[in-house]
Design a protein around this motif. Sequence first.
Motif, short mmCIF file in Angstrom:
data_model
loop_
_atom_site.label_atom_id
_atom_site.label_comp_id
_atom_site.label_asym_id
_atom_site.label_seq_id
_atom_site.Cartn_x
_atom_site.Cartn_y
_atom_site.Cartn_z
N ILE A 1 5.61 1.15 4.40
CA ILE A 1 5.93 2.54 3.91
C ILE A 1 5.32 3.10 2.59
N TYR A 2 4.87 4.23 2.87
CA TYR A 2 4.09 4.94 1.36
C TYR A 2 5.13 5.39 0.51
N SER A 3 5.88 6.34 1.01
CA SER A 3 7.06 6.87 0.02
C SER A 3 8.21 7.35 0.89
N LEU A 4 9.18 7.82 0.05
CA LEU A 4 10.41 8.22 0.67
C LEU A 4 11.04 9.54 -0.02
N ILE B 1 15.61 15.65 -4.35
CA ILE B 1 16.85 15.13 -5.02
C ILE B 1 16.42 13.84 -5.31
N PHE B 2 15.35 13.20 -4.53
CA PHE B 2 14.96 11.82 -4.63
C PHE B 2 13.81 11.50 -4.07
N TYR B 3 12.89 10.64 -4.81
CA TYR B 3 11.60 10.53 -4.56
C TYR B 3 11.28 9.09 -4.99
N LYS B 4 10.65 8.44 -4.08
CA LYS B 4 10.21 6.85 -4.35
C LYS B 4 8.95 6.56 -3.71
N ASP B 5 8.21 6.01 -4.45
CA ASP B 5 6.94 5.61 -4.13
C ASP B 5 6.73 4.26 -4.00
N TYR B 6 6.03 3.69 -2.85
CA TYR B 6 5.95 2.48 -2.54
C TYR B 6 4.56 1.86 -2.56
N GLY B 7 3.83 2.74 -3.18
CA GLY B 7 2.24 2.12 -3.38
C GLY B 7 1.38 2.82 -2.48
N SER B 8 1.46 4.30 -2.65
CA SER B 8 0.15 5.00 -2.00
C SER B 8 -0.83 5.42 -3.27
N ALA B 9 -2.01 5.63 -2.59
CA ALA B 9 -3.19 5.77 -3.71
C ALA B 9 -3.07 6.89 -4.48
N GLY B 10 -3.42 7.13 -5.69
CA GLY B 10 -3.47 8.16 -6.41
C GLY B 10 -2.23 8.81 -6.62
N ARG B 11 -1.87 8.61 -7.91
CA ARG B 11 -0.47 8.94 -8.30
C ARG B 11 -0.23 10.53 -8.24
#
Lengths: 141, 169
Positions: free
Chosen positions: A4-7, A17-27
């Motif tokens: 999973i890259y992000s939610l 209302i919610f964002y979570k990054d699980y390690g995608s390249a390039g912030r």
Amino acid sequence: MAAIYSLYIINKSGGLIFYKDYGSAGRMDTNDTLRLASLWHSMHAISQQLSPVSGCSGIELLQADNFDLHCFQSLTGTKFFVVCEPGALHMESLLKHIYELYTDYVLKNPFYEMEMPIRCELFDLNLSQAVQKDRVLLLGR
Amino acid sequence: MQFFGGSEISPSPPAPTASGNNAHMLYIFNRNGVCLLYREWNRPLKTLSSLQDHKLMFGLLFSLKSLTAKMDPTSADKGNLGVPQLPGQGCSFHSFRTNTYKLSFMESPSGIKIILVTNPRTGDLRDSLKYIYNLYVEYVVKNPLYSPGNTIRCELFNTTVDQYVRGLG
């Protein structure tokens, strides 16, 4: 490699209302995520207009060259979507599970204001566990 | 993006992925957003005029492409959201699915966009779209009476596409 890259969670008017990054390249900065969320909200609505038959409820799965995007819309219009590896399995059930966590730990939180960004410790905690469990499931296939 | 190459139409079209006639519509756009061809086989619901419908479809594809290019989690340098992308540049998409239909999308290196709307349970149609692109090259681009950028009025192309899409499932 993370499955999973992000939610993203967006409210019924397209606000993130919610964002979570699980390690995608390039912030991505906050502005970019907000723009992407509201763009997705509009694309979801337009896809319903273009349906050849009635009863369309918007995009459920978008298959891009480098990722898959699974989207789940609740009855109240809140949209949950995950960006994951192409062909990742069990994403519908993961989204349903995240929706359960949202109802339990966000909506039942007396300090949470509707349609506002989610800042709930218990939700974060349980979410990271759910995603970990899912990752284990995917690694075991 | 790979070049589809080869002037010959591949002798065996890709195998159908499902049975029964389940295709709804086919759109072909050029790189300027002009709808070159619109075919419709099964469309009970019509909410917009055809011009508005084509504009909305092109707009959806354009915006989804900029969304996927910006969202691409595997590349570090993605540029800004909404910057126009050349065909083959940035992360594109090949299909999306809703509960009522599936839209498959292909863009050629020259910016020709082929869109096929089918039943949501249809499998991967990337090879079928390439085959339709080959038909376009054979029957439209090689037609001496066709001038690029105009609506396609080519009976042979229409019947071949109809036949192929009906056989597709």
